[in-house]
Write an enzyme that holds these catalytic residues in place. Structure first.
Site, PDB file in Angstrom:
ATOM      1  N   THR A 114      34.124  48.625  43.247  1.00 26.39           N
ATOM      2  CA  THR A 114      33.480  47.342  43.512  1.00 26.39           C
ATOM      3  C   THR A 114      34.388  46.594  44.475  1.00 26.39           C
ATOM      4  O   THR A 114      35.450  46.106  44.105  1.00 26.39           O
ATOM      5  CB  THR A 114      33.272  46.532  42.226  1.00 26.39           C
ATOM      6  OG1 THR A 114      32.364  47.244  41.373  1.00 26.39           O
ATOM      7  CG2 THR A 114      32.687  45.164  42.529  1.00 26.39           C
ATOM      8  N   LYS A 189      25.624  45.028  44.160  1.00 26.82           N
ATOM      9  CA  LYS A 189      26.515  44.867  42.996  1.00 26.82           C
ATOM     10  C   LYS A 189      26.851  43.392  42.793  1.00 26.82           C
ATOM     11  O   LYS A 189      26.962  42.914  41.659  1.00 26.82           O
ATOM     12  CB  LYS A 189      27.790  45.690  43.190  1.00 26.82           C
ATOM     13  CG  LYS A 189      28.811  45.567  42.047  1.00 26.82           C
ATOM     14  CD  LYS A 189      28.260  46.059  40.719  1.00 26.82           C
ATOM     15  CE  LYS A 189      29.246  45.872  39.570  1.00 26.82           C
ATOM     16  NZ  LYS A 189      30.354  46.825  39.575  1.00 26.82           N
ATOM     17  N   LYS A 257      37.658  39.101  39.600  1.00 25.68           N
ATOM     18  CA  LYS A 257      37.785  39.770  40.897  1.00 25.68           C
ATOM     19  C   LYS A 257      36.431  39.919  41.553  1.00 25.68           C
ATOM     20  O   LYS A 257      36.245  39.617  42.735  1.00 25.68           O
ATOM     21  CB  LYS A 257      38.454  41.136  40.702  1.00 25.68           C
ATOM     22  CG  LYS A 257      38.759  41.889  42.009  1.00 25.68           C
ATOM     23  CD  LYS A 257      37.673  42.865  42.405  1.00 25.68           C
ATOM     24  CE  LYS A 257      37.666  44.105  41.527  1.00 25.68           C
ATOM     25  NZ  LYS A 257      36.688  45.125  42.024  1.00 25.68           N
TER      26      LYS A 257
END
Length: 304
Positions: A114, A189, A257
């Site tokens: 990711t 995502k 994050k």
């Protein structure tokens, strides 16, 4: 004895693949590739993890460990990768010991990290210069999804390259879908994480409200999960939130994050994300409470 949960693998030709990064996601993902009959060479920054992986899957054909990403990628038709962030990704891809330096022309790099959409586009351009292909393919489903081989994979890249890697990728997936050009997987995502952030905060407030009102929240969740309020988060995290249990799942540090990537991208594209920005700050509060490694459902701790 494999640590993975059993899965029925679709029949597909055995491929020579590499897997870079054997963390909580990469380790089982690479394992499913081996159990599906692919010839897997692994690399991990900490060699002991790669040694342990090779020992666990020693019964599979064509298992090997490499000292560098370049060595791991040297004979691979497809190089899969799952590391921590943009910098980690550059570290295993670029440079003299990076995967791109070892890959043969026509090989495809599939990144499950990711990361930012910008690095996906950057690495896609670099790959093209070298006669390679690049597919950004972040995953959703968490550690349990990786263990079960039931991840949802969101891809960006060339359609031909995507079709080439999909049969192998289905070893650890239940859905492996192309959503657009390079970077589209990472953007999808981000959409996923925006949805989760809002859902978990809403579920936290609902459970806290019900507990303050004196309701049996396990019974309430059982009822409302049959109606319009139902969600994956309610089904899989509701009762553990009621029980104040958070020592599992997707860590708060990882979510922050990811939300940082979301908010950076929103600044670039002009999207307004007031709730996401607020929930990101709520996760910062949880970090200050000592919950950096707690599951993301620990948002409710702020309300108790």
């Amino acid at each position: 004895m494999s640590s993975l949960n059993p899965k029925s693998y679709a029949t597909s030709p055995a491929r020579r693949v590499a897997f870079l990064g054997l963390g909580v996601m990469g380790y089982p993902m690479a394992g499913h590739l081996a159990l599906a009959g692919h010839h897997v060479t692994v690399y991990n920054r900490t060699p002991a993890k790669a040694q342990a992986w090779c020992a666990e899957f020693a019964g599979s054909q064509g298992i090997a460990q490499a000292a560098t990403p370049r060595e791991a990628a040297a004979n691979a038709e497809i190089v899969f990768c799952c590391v921590g962030n943009d910098d980690d990704l550059r570290g295993v891809v670029l440079g003299a010991d990076g995967a791109f330096a070892g890959m043969q022309k026509g090989a495809i790099f599939v990144d499950h990290t990711t990361a930012s959409a910008s690095i996906a586009r950057e690495l896609s351009i670099e790959a093209h210069k070298l006669g390679l292909a690049f597919v950004d393919a972040p995953v959703s489903g968490g550690q349990a999804g990786a263990q079960n081989g039931m991840l949802t994979v969101m891809c960006g890249g060339n359609a031909t390259d995507f079709e080439e890697v999909k049969p192998a990728g289905m070893a650890f997936s239940r859905a492996f879908t192309l959503l657009g050009e390079p970077g589209a997987g990472q953007l999808a995502k981000m959409v996923n994480q925006i949805c989760i952030a809002g859902l978990v905060q809403g579920l936290s407030e609902a459970i806290a409200f019900g507990q303050h009102a004196g309701l049996d929240m396990n019974a309430v969740l059982e009822v409302i999960s049959k109606g319009a309020a139902q969600s994956w988060q309610m089904e899989n995290r509701g009762k553990t939130m009621v029980a104040d249990q958070f020592e599992f799942g997707f860590a708060v540090d990882w979510m922050r994050k990811d939300l940082g990537l979301v908010l950076d991208e929103a600044k670039r594209n002009g999207a307004r994300l007031p709730v996401t920005a607020l929930v990101d700050q709520f996760y910062a509060d949880v970090q200050l409470m000592g919950g950096r490694r707690w599951d993301t459902s620990s948002l409710i701790k702020r309300l108790r």
